[in-house]
Design an enzyme around this catalytic site. Structure first.
Site, PDB file in Angstrom:
ATOM      1  N   ARG A   1     -92.567  -0.446 -17.891  1.00 10.89           N
ATOM      2  CA  ARG A   1     -92.459   0.882 -17.256  1.00 10.89           C
ATOM      3  C   ARG A   1     -93.389   1.042 -16.048  1.00 10.89           C
ATOM      4  O   ARG A   1     -93.804   2.161 -15.714  1.00 10.89           O
ATOM      5  CB  ARG A   1     -92.775   1.997 -18.249  1.00 10.89           C
ATOM      6  CG  ARG A   1     -91.705   2.181 -19.293  1.00 10.89           C
ATOM      7  CD  ARG A   1     -92.097   3.228 -20.304  1.00 10.89           C
ATOM      8  NE  ARG A   1     -91.059   3.290 -21.319  1.00 10.89           N
ATOM      9  CZ  ARG A   1     -90.256   4.340 -21.509  1.00 10.89           C
ATOM     10  NH1 ARG A   1     -90.393   5.413 -20.787  1.00 10.89           N
ATOM     11  NH2 ARG A   1     -89.336   4.310 -22.426  1.00 10.89           N
TER      12      ARG A   1
ATOM     13  N   MET B   1    -106.147  16.035 -17.616  1.00 11.84           N
ATOM     14  CA  MET B   1    -104.971  16.079 -18.498  1.00 11.84           C
ATOM     15  C   MET B   1    -104.940  15.019 -19.601  1.00 11.84           C
ATOM     16  O   MET B   1    -103.926  14.879 -20.285  1.00 11.84           O
ATOM     17  CB  MET B   1    -103.688  15.978 -17.650  1.00 11.84           C
ATOM     18  CG  MET B   1    -103.583  17.103 -16.627  1.00 11.84           C
ATOM     19  SD  MET B   1    -102.030  17.107 -15.714  1.00 11.84           S
ATOM     20  CE  MET B   1    -100.951  17.860 -16.919  1.00 11.84           C
TER      21      MET B   1
ATOM     22  N   ASP C   1    -110.891  18.591  -6.594  1.00  7.52           N
ATOM     23  CA  ASP C   1    -110.550  19.901  -6.046  1.00  7.52           C
ATOM     24  C   ASP C   1    -111.224  20.976  -6.885  1.00  7.52           C
ATOM     25  O   ASP C   1    -111.663  20.714  -7.999  1.00  7.52           O
ATOM     26  CB  ASP C   1    -109.023  20.111  -6.025  1.00  7.52           C
ATOM     27  CG  ASP C   1    -108.382  19.837  -7.371  1.00  7.52           C
ATOM     28  OD1 ASP C   1    -108.282  18.659  -7.757  1.00  7.52           O
ATOM     29  OD2 ASP C   1    -108.007  20.798  -8.048  1.00  7.52           O
TER      30      ASP C   1
HETATM   31  N1  HPA Z   1    -105.311  20.198 -13.044  1.00  9.68           N
HETATM   32  C1  HPA Z   1    -105.170  19.201 -13.903  1.00  9.68           C
HETATM   33  N2  HPA Z   1    -105.632  17.993 -13.658  1.00  9.68           N
HETATM   34  C2  HPA Z   1    -106.265  17.772 -12.504  1.00  9.68           C
HETATM   35  C3  HPA Z   1    -106.442  18.764 -11.570  1.00  9.68           C
HETATM   36  C4  HPA Z   1    -105.933  20.039 -11.866  1.00  9.68           C
HETATM   37  O1  HPA Z   1    -106.050  20.977 -11.078  1.00  9.68           O
HETATM   38  N3  HPA Z   1    -107.089  18.232 -10.501  1.00  9.68           N
HETATM   39  C5  HPA Z   1    -107.305  16.942 -10.791  1.00  9.68           C
HETATM   40  N4  HPA Z   1    -106.813  16.658 -12.003  1.00  9.68           N
END
Ligand code: HPA
Length: 239
Positions: A43, A181, A205
């Site tokens: 994959r 995540m 960010d």
């Molecule tokens: N959300 C989820 N995962 C992330 C984010 C976000 O804003 N930025 C970098 N990984």
């Protein structure tokens, strides 16, 4: 072999770096490892094993999110005998206590994922980092004057959250620094299968200020994150 991984027994090192992105796994292998061999491409979820300063280390992509990550991590721990998992990825700051470019060492990983709710009901499980890995990463980062924070992560199942500043505000007031995540399932499975895990995340960010990284800063922050992870992985490797 597994349905998701064509590597043979012994193909993975004791310690594995876990980026989400397969091309980041390739970049880590090609940039930082010597004699790196591709061990999985099922994959296109690429995995490599090579050497860093003489220590055998692997890198395996997890894909995005906890369902995908859980598959690769379960198999690394159960089929391939991996002992140490170090997530390397980006995260979004949910508090002004941290800035883009900083490094977050995730001491815990809260989650909204149903995977943990159903498994632990009626309890609310608290997935946590391995203390020795966390201490090793913090010591190394301090010795290199790297701007790092130890605090909570939240592993969200949703990237595009409606009104993120509001959605994450209660977590930010409870010591959670950033959202990503994958960490929660990595910590949970490491605990279940007697392995060690740590998430080292670069703040790419900020969900409060909308600040993000220019390409050059992004690259140097990623380099710093990988440097910490490789040092921790090498210290953990016994033979
Ligand atoms: N959300 C989820 N995962 C992330 C984010 C976000 O804003 N930025 C970098 N990984």
């Amino acid at each position: 072999m597994t349905p998701h991984n064509e590597a043979k027994a012994g193909d993975y090192a004791e310690a594995v770096l876990l980026p989400g992105d397969p091309l980041r796994a390739k970049w880590i292998a090609e940039t930082f490892l010597e004699d790196a061999k591709l061990v999985n491409s099922v994959r296109n979820c690429l995995g490599y094993t090579g050497f860093w300063n003489g220590t055998r280390i692997s890198v395996q992509a997890t894909g995005m999110g906890q369902p995908s990550t859980g598959i690769y991590v379960h198999e690394l721990l159960n089929t391939y005998g991996v002992k140490t998992l170090i997530r390397v990825g980006t995260c979004g700051g949910i508090t002004t206590k941290i800035k883009v470019r900083d490094i977050v060492l995730g001491i815990s990983a809260s989650t909204d994922s149903a995977t943990n709710t159903s498994v632990f009901a009626p309890y609310i499980y608290a997935p946590a980092a391995d203390f020795e890995l966390l201490r090793s990463a913090a010591d190394y980062a301090a010795s290199q004057m790297i701007e790092y924070h130890v605090g909570g992560l939240v592993s969200s199942d949703t990237f595009y959250v409606d009104e993120p500043a509001r959605a994450y505000e209660v977590l930010a007031r409870h010591g959670v620094l950033a959202v990503e995540m994958e960490a929660s399932t990595i910590y949970t499975l490491a605990a279940r299968f007697d392995a060690k895990a740590l998430a080292i995340c670069a703040v790419s960010d900020c969900l409060i200020t909308d600040e993000d990284l220019d390409a050059e800063s992004r690259q140097s922050t990623l380099d710093t994150m990988i440097d910490i992870a490789l040092n921790v992985a090498a210290r953990e490797t016994t033979g």
